[in-house]
Write an enzyme that holds these catalytic residues in place. Structure first.
Site: not given
Ligand code: NAD
Length: 469
Positions: A168, A241, A275, A371
């Site tokens: 997804k 992650e 991230c 962040e």
């Molecule tokens: P997000 O948590 O808003 O969304 C990530 C994914 O989760 C999307 O596909 C979203 O549709 C899905 N999602 C939303 N609600 C959900 C739920 N209740 N249950 C399961 N999935 C759900 O994150 P974002 O805004 O897309 O990304 C930015 C964040 O991701 C930042 O905090 C960044 O640091 C982190 N990030 C971490 C890594 C890592 O490897 N540690 C890598 C990239 C980004």
């Protein structure tokens, strides 16, 4: 722009609903995208469940061939995938091309790994063997900053281990992933790999789905907490992650001119939407002014524009929500620090923010404590080494960190005291598929990449009995 479809049970199918995907550089619609319903998710999970026994029974060599063929397809179509990625994500085309080729490299390396049986003991009347069995249906949930690369962190390992998969992508960046799905549809047996898209409403359905055995999630810490709570109902395996607030620590012996470009790249790559970007820079007072001036000079000469234009170094923020969020960090920067480069959203269509350097700012401000996930870097002055280590560790996050020094031994001594999954010396953001990656504290649970990452897509099975005659 061509039509986009979901991949369910080996077929490209329209979504039960549609949604527009915007170009963040223009705010214009790139394409209408399918949006799956809950019942389409259920159909995809049922297909993956049905495909599992036969896929798990194939040899790892046969599964490897499939993953390698996917890498060939990615490379053969890198131009198209990169252009789509730039259109929906905003990053410069050169970076998008790097992401697509990086994707292929992760497929090739992770796809080359093995899961050999290990003999733990073979003595007298006891023979103990350890096998790595596949888990079943795995769900991969992807964020919008590196849609294809983060897909490549998960997909090859999940498939090589013998699992079937539901992917997804994030709602604002699904197009390159759906095009990839279409390109490899006939490379994979039907049902083994399924792609669905949503409007932030199906992730939660995946985490509680009784027929999904594991969730590999990359995204924010807040959503990661929801994933963990929801996965508890069915005791799903999880790899999380999550977010970070990486500290860069600059010791007193650096040459500011020499380290500034690497620090700038570590903080501003992908417009700070990484991230593991440097999100707080601690600089020793003896080099503070000089390093600040160097970073300001780089920020002011950086070309920020539409990623499809040649020469663009930084693109827009990926979506309106993130753009509005980063603007609140700019407000905080003006209130609690001194903005010496950038400091504003750009007066043009699209979600553009000037690369911003903020000095004379401290803990207690939003920009240092939280962040930002955008192109705004706070520089914090320090005078004592032990004090800066304590301050760098005073966060609930623990993803990455870096130490900058002309004395590697000194830098190493600081590195070992930092509470984060990765610590770099004189660099930041150096990642590779053979180097395990994971977060400490609230930056995550588990590991990706390498043998350690592959193991997380398996169930350990011990067989303990007498040796065969
Ligand atoms: P997000 O948590 O808003 O969304 C990530 C994914 O989760 C999307 O596909 C979203 O549709 C899905 N999602 C939303 N609600 C959900 C739920 N209740 N249950 C399961 N999935 C759900 O994150 P974002 O805004 O897309 O990304 C930015 C964040 O991701 C930042 O905090 C960044 O640091 C982190 N990030 C971490 C890594 C890592 O490897 N540690 C890598 C990239 C980004």
């Amino acid at each position: 722009m061509s039509d986009f479809n979901l991949l369910i049970d080996g077929k490209m199918v329209p979504g039960d609903m549609t949604m527009p995907v915007l170009n963040p550089a223009t705010e214009e619609v790139v394409a209408q995208c399918p949006r799956a319903s809950k019942s389409q998710l259920d159909t995809a999970v049922a297909a993956a469940k049905a495909a599992f026994p036969a896929w798990a029974a194939t040899s790892i060599e046969d599964r490897r061939k499939v993953v390698m063929k996917m890498a060939d397809v990615i490379e053969a179509n890198s131009g198209e995938l990169a252009r789509l990625l730039t259109a929906e994500q905003g990053k410069p085309l050169a970076d998008a091309t790097g992401e697509v080729l990086g994707m292929a490299a992760f497929f090739r390396y992770l796809g080359s790994l093995d899961l050999p049986m290990k003999v733990i003991e073979n003595s007298g009347d006891r023979k103990v063997e350890a096998y790595r069995r596949p888990l079943g249906v795995v769900g991969a949930i992807i964020p919008w900053n590196y849609p294809l690369l983060i897909l490549a962190f998960k997909l090859p390992s999940a498939l090589i281990a013998g699992n079937t998969l539901i992917v997804k992508p994030a709602p604002t960046t699904p197009l390159a992933s759906l095009r990839f799905a279409e390109l490899i549809k006939d490379v994979v047996p039907k049902g083994v790999l399924n792609f669905i898209t949503d409007a932030n409403d199906l992730g939660g359905e995946m985490t509680k789905h009784p027929d999904i055995r594991k969730i590999s999630f990359t995204g924010s810490t807040a959503t990661g907490q929801k994933v963990m709570a929801s996965a508890a109902q069915t005791l799903k395996r999880i790899t999380l992650e999550l977010g970070g607030n990486d500290a860069g620590i600059v010791l007193d012996d650096v040459d500011p001119k020499k380290v500034a470009p690497g620090i700038f790249e570590g903080a501003f790559q992908n417009s700070g939407q990484v991230c593991l970007a440097i999100k707080r820079l601690y600089v020793h007072e003896s080099v503070y002014d000089e390093l600040c001036d160097e970073l300001v000079a780089i920020a002011k000469s950086t070309v920020v524009d539409d990623g499809s234009k040649q020469g663009t170094k930084l693109g827009p923020l990926q979506n309106k929500m993130q753009y509005e969020k980063v603007k609140t960090f700019l407000e905080d920067a003006h209130k609690n620090g001194k903005v010496v480069a950038g400091g504003a959203a750009m007066d043009r269509p699209g979600y553009f923010i000037e690369p911003t350097i903020v000095r004379d700012i401290k803990e207690g401000s939003k920009l240092v404590d939280e962040e930002q996930f955008g192109p705004v870097l706070p520089l914090i002055k320090y005078s004592d080494k032990d004090d800066v280590i304590r301050r760098a560790n005073a966060t609930t996050y623990g993803l990455g960190a870096s130490v900058w020094s002309s004395d590697i031994k000194r830098a190493h001594e600081v590195a070992t005291q930092l509470e984060s999954g990765t610590v770099w010396i004189n660099k930041h953001l150096d990642m590779a598929p053979h180097i395990p990656f994971g977060g400490a504290k609230q930056s995550g649970i588990g590991t990706e990449f390498a043998e350690e990452g592959l193991a997380e897509f398996t169930q350990l099975q011990i067989i303990n009995g007498p040796p065969a005659a």
